[in-house]
Design a protein around this motif. Sequence first.
Motif, short mmCIF file in Angstrom:
data_model
loop_
_atom_site.label_atom_id
_atom_site.label_comp_id
_atom_site.label_asym_id
_atom_site.label_seq_id
_atom_site.Cartn_x
_atom_site.Cartn_y
_atom_site.Cartn_z
N CYS A 1 0.85 -1.18 0.00
CA CYS A 1 0.00 0.00 0.00
C CYS A 1 0.89 1.24 0.00
N ALA A 2 0.34 2.32 -0.50
CA ALA A 2 1.12 3.53 -0.64
C ALA A 2 0.22 4.75 -0.61
N ALA A 3 0.77 5.84 -0.15
CA ALA A 3 0.16 7.16 -0.31
C ALA A 3 0.72 7.71 -1.62
N VAL A 4 -0.18 8.08 -2.54
CA VAL A 4 0.25 8.37 -3.90
C VAL A 4 -0.22 9.75 -4.37
N ARG A 5 0.42 10.23 -5.42
CA ARG A 5 0.13 11.57 -5.94
C ARG A 5 -1.19 11.63 -6.70
N GLY A 6 -1.60 10.54 -7.30
CA GLY A 6 -2.85 10.50 -8.05
C GLY A 6 -3.47 9.12 -7.91
N ILE A 7 -4.53 8.88 -8.67
CA ILE A 7 -5.17 7.57 -8.56
C ILE A 7 -5.18 6.83 -9.89
N LYS A 8 -4.24 7.16 -10.76
CA LYS A 8 -4.16 6.46 -12.04
C LYS A 8 -3.60 5.06 -11.82
N CYS A 9 -4.29 4.06 -12.33
CA CYS A 9 -3.86 2.67 -12.18
C CYS A 9 -3.62 2.04 -13.55
N GLY A 10 -2.99 0.88 -13.53
CA GLY A 10 -2.69 0.19 -14.76
C GLY A 10 -1.36 0.58 -15.35
N SER A 11 -0.62 1.42 -14.64
CA SER A 11 0.69 1.83 -15.11
C SER A 11 1.71 1.63 -13.99
N ARG A 12 2.96 1.86 -14.36
CA ARG A 12 4.03 1.67 -13.38
C ARG A 12 4.02 2.83 -12.38
N TRP A 13 4.04 2.49 -11.12
CA TRP A 13 4.17 3.51 -10.08
C TRP A 13 5.63 3.58 -9.67
N ASN A 14 6.31 4.63 -10.09
CA ASN A 14 7.70 4.74 -9.69
C ASN A 14 7.80 5.43 -8.34
N LYS A 15 9.01 5.56 -7.84
CA LYS A 15 9.19 6.11 -6.50
C LYS A 15 8.68 7.53 -6.40
N ASN A 16 8.77 8.29 -7.48
CA ASN A 16 8.32 9.69 -7.46
C ASN A 16 6.81 9.81 -7.36
N TYR A 17 6.09 8.72 -7.68
CA TYR A 17 4.62 8.75 -7.64
C TYR A 17 4.10 8.49 -6.24
N MET A 18 4.98 8.04 -5.37
CA MET A 18 4.56 7.64 -4.04
C MET A 18 5.20 8.52 -2.98
N TYR A 19 4.37 8.97 -2.04
CA TYR A 19 4.89 9.69 -0.90
C TYR A 19 5.46 8.70 0.14
N TYR A 20 4.69 7.67 0.40
CA TYR A 20 5.07 6.66 1.37
C TYR A 20 4.60 5.30 0.87
N ARG A 21 5.25 4.25 1.35
CA ARG A 21 4.84 2.90 1.00
C ARG A 21 5.14 1.98 2.17
N GLY A 22 4.41 0.87 2.23
CA GLY A 22 4.67 -0.12 3.26
C GLY A 22 5.71 -1.13 2.79
N LYS A 23 5.89 -2.17 3.60
CA LYS A 23 6.89 -3.19 3.27
C LYS A 23 6.29 -4.37 2.51
#
Length: 124
Positions: free
Chosen positions: A95-117
Motif C-alpha cells: 500500500c502507498a500514499a500516492v500523488r494520483g489515482i491512475k492505475c494500470g501503469s508503473r508507479w515509480n518512486k516519485n509517484y509515491m509519498y510513502y509505502r509499506g513493506k
Amino acid sequence: DVQLVESGGGSVQAGGSLRLSCTATGDGTDSRNMGWFRQSPGKMRLGVAAIDADGTTSYADPVKGRFAISKDNVKNILYLQMNDLKPEDTAMYYCAAVRGIKCGSRWNKNYMYYRGKGTQVTVS
C-alpha cells in the motif's frame, strides 16, 4: 511522517478470496490519495487500485470487477478485497500514499509519498 503496515496476504487456490489491510499511522492519512500496487520478480511495479480523499476509486484493467478498494477513515485502515483470484495475481502487494489515482501503469518512486513493506499473495 506516515507509516504503512500491510497484512492479510497468504496462499490461496485460484478462485479464492483474500482481504488485504493497510494500517496507517501519522498525520494526514485520511486526506491523501491511497492505493495498492503489486510487484513480482521480473515484472514492473503495477498500480492495481487507488482511492482519493473523496472516495473515488480507480482500478487496473486486469483486476476490474474482481478487486475492491475501500478505506476506514476513522480507523485509518485501507483495504483491498480480492475475489476470484488468479495465478497471475501472485505478487507482493504494497500500500502507498500516492500523488494520483491512475492505475494500470508503473508507479515509480516519485509517484509515491510513502509505502509499506508489503504482504505476499500467492495463488495456485
